[in-house]
Design an enzyme around this catalytic site. Sequence first.
Site, mmCIF file in Angstrom:
data_model
loop_
_atom_site.group_PDB
_atom_site.id
_atom_site.type_symbol
_atom_site.label_atom_id
_atom_site.label_comp_id
_atom_site.label_asym_id
_atom_site.label_seq_id
_atom_site.Cartn_x
_atom_site.Cartn_y
_atom_site.Cartn_z
ATOM 1 N N LYS A 83 0.851 -1.198 0.000
ATOM 2 C CA LYS A 83 0.000 0.000 0.000
ATOM 3 C C LYS A 83 0.888 1.249 0.000
ATOM 4 C CE LYS A 83 -3.567 2.059 2.873
ATOM 5 N NZ LYS A 83 -4.413 1.886 4.056
ATOM 6 N N GLU B 34 -3.719 -6.606 15.412
ATOM 7 C CA GLU B 34 -3.257 -5.296 14.938
ATOM 8 C C GLU B 34 -4.402 -4.276 15.066
ATOM 9 O OE1 GLU B 34 0.020 -4.988 11.788
ATOM 10 O OE2 GLU B 34 -1.656 -4.111 10.721
ATOM 11 N N GLU C 18 10.666 -4.578 4.418
ATOM 12 C CA GLU C 18 10.776 -5.977 3.982
ATOM 13 C C GLU C 18 10.401 -6.109 2.504
ATOM 14 O OE1 GLU C 18 9.254 -4.932 6.699
ATOM 15 O OE2 GLU C 18 9.539 -6.311 8.383
ATOM 16 N N LYS D 192 10.343 -0.806 14.101
ATOM 17 C CA LYS D 192 11.010 -0.445 12.840
ATOM 18 C C LYS D 192 12.123 0.562 13.101
ATOM 19 C CE LYS D 192 6.933 -0.766 9.864
ATOM 20 N NZ LYS D 192 6.011 0.018 9.076
ATOM 21 N N GLY E 200 -4.718 -1.993 5.332
ATOM 22 C CA GLY E 200 -3.920 -3.117 4.830
ATOM 23 C C GLY E 200 -4.513 -4.474 5.183
ATOM 24 N N ARG E 201 -4.901 -4.654 6.445
ATOM 25 C CA ARG E 201 -5.387 -5.974 6.867
ATOM 26 C C ARG E 201 -6.821 -6.240 6.417
ATOM 27 N NH1 ARG E 201 -4.038 -2.618 10.845
ATOM 28 N NH2 ARG E 201 -5.628 -1.802 12.258
ATOM 29 N N HIS F 112 -3.329 -33.069 19.113
ATOM 30 C CA HIS F 112 -2.089 -33.750 19.499
ATOM 31 C C HIS F 112 -0.983 -32.740 19.790
ATOM 32 C CE1 HIS F 112 -3.850 -37.594 18.391
ATOM 33 N NE2 HIS F 112 -4.463 -36.894 17.454
HETATM 34 O O1 F6P Z 1 2.404 -4.252 10.020
HETATM 35 C C1 F6P Z 1 2.223 -2.911 9.711
HETATM 36 C C2 F6P Z 1 1.648 -2.718 8.344
HETATM 37 O O2 F6P Z 1 1.468 -1.370 8.128
HETATM 38 C C3 F6P Z 1 0.327 -3.479 8.142
HETATM 39 O O3 F6P Z 1 -0.769 -2.818 8.637
HETATM 40 C C4 F6P Z 1 0.314 -3.658 6.681
HETATM 41 O O4 F6P Z 1 -0.590 -4.632 6.298
HETATM 42 C C5 F6P Z 1 1.774 -4.021 6.418
HETATM 43 O O5 F6P Z 1 2.502 -3.231 7.332
HETATM 44 C C6 F6P Z 1 2.255 -3.821 5.026
HETATM 45 O O6 F6P Z 1 2.160 -2.501 4.614
HETATM 46 P P1 F6P Z 1 2.325 -2.105 3.094
HETATM 47 O O7 F6P Z 1 1.205 -2.744 2.335
HETATM 48 O O8 F6P Z 1 2.263 -0.605 3.070
HETATM 49 O O9 F6P Z 1 3.651 -2.616 2.612
#
Ligand code: F6P
Length: 523
Positions: free
Chosen positions: A208, A354, A214, A512, A268-269, A385
């Site tokens: 987003k 979150e 990452e 972060k 995002g979620r 189990h």
């Molecule tokens: O974990 C934090 C967060 O902002 C989430 O809410 C989101 O889904 C994720 O990082 C990834 O964010 P982006 O889609 O901006 O890379």
Amino acid sequence: MPLKKINPTKTEAWKTLNKHYSNLKKKHLQELFIEDKQRKENFTVSFEDFEVDFSRNRINKQTIENLVSLANEVDLSDAIEKLFKGDVINETENRAVLHTILRTKEEAVCEDNRKRFYKVQHTLSKIEQFSNSVIRGDWKGCSGKKITDIVNIGIGGSDLGPKMIVEALSNYKTHINTHFISNIDSDYLASFLKEINPETTLFIIVSKSFSTLETKLNAEFFKNWFLENTGHDCLKQNFVAVSTNDKACLEFGIPTENIFPMWNWVGGRFSLWSAVGLSISLSLGFNHFKSILEGANAMDEHFKDAPFEENLPVLLGLIGIWYNNFFKVDSEAVIPYSQFLNSFVPYLQQLSMESNGKSIDRNGQKVDYQTGTIVWGNIGTNSQHAFMQLVHQGTKLVPIDFIGFKKSLNGDVHMHKQFLANMYGQADALCYGKSKNKVHLDLKYNEKQDEINKVLPYKIFEGNKPSTIISIDKLNPEAVGKLVSLYEHKVFVQGIIWNIFSFDQFGVELGKEHSNKMIMNLV
Ligand code: F6P
């Protein structure tokens, strides 16, 4: 209009619930079943192909009435209306929260949201055309070969939702192989590269913000590998992006026509219904993606319209609050009896924790009551189990949601019956337990008295452990859409009642900052 800011613990209903709890906590579920011969029927709520059995919860009719009074006192109806209308209820980020518009029908859209709705429809047709073209093989990779694999590069909401859905519905998949890369583990990446051919792989960078560390690292990693291994210097045929940040996508080398839009009014979620679900559409075909949206929309309508006493997301949310704030439990487990729902719990963890892992209320004050629960679990029967011992005989109370499908996908009856019997067996064992007398009787047949005395206490099950059974007809795209929407709205209901903001996630920022500083110190 902003959300109302009512402290739930100051309501009349909260006081009533506290009193009600003092009485009900002494009751064993067995007694509740004896008192109400129709308990199963009285506490089962159905909606289309969903049948939810709440009867094994430590509740009675009065509990539901009191919880509904709480929902009314904090004006949950008003909050639901604001959610669907697109009011700026994500106040801390100054945004509307409109994931429901991604799956709605035109007639349900109010005037203020028309433009957004048309943007969604436009994006859906772009997803449809692109998916069809890749699946048919019309869209070719850089060397003119058809696409065989897609790699979704994203993290959090840009990974967990699509991954969970693609796995859940892998019975419906096209010939395209789908992979999800989220972690920045170079050892894993090096081994993963052996699985794909750069010329026939389509990389979807989903972010987003297009600034998540990452995802940026992984995207660069695959870009470099692609350029080195194909001899091509253009990403056009093998890289697309899903983002709100066109500028960063262009800088990365992705042309405008390969960018699928996202919007700030989709968290995002909550975004798997948007172009973030491109990997779903490519893996399962656009028609199945559409069916998932339709299923979710059906649950949205139910959430909007059904009275609270028969409203599945509301009931799940309220009963969760009953355990969290009155029984003071810390966690709840979710156990789907389907191998295909292997990634459902990790998905739910982000959705729930979150969203509701907050301790400042909507008035800016620190809360003095518990908010978001810890969500954990795994698939059945494996859980039986692994961790179920603790739930049956440990010291902690863990309410459970069991999720099962009445029919198997392949028509099998014999094994599927065993599978479901295990789920119901767990729920009954947790509920009824095993008394001293019963244990004694069982042991009497085989053991001597002194042996009996020795092992007897260890074999007693107190029971009285609550669970809910979500029974769904069949694991199909509509059902998965409904299931996800059910939990999204459960999380919303709880956030409203706890008087917190569920749609920001400032809590992930500090880590972060620290890792950025750490990079300097690590050699
Ligand atoms: O974990 C934090 C967060 O902002 C989430 O809410 C989101 O889904 C994720 O990082 C990834 O964010 P982006 O889609 O901006 O890379």
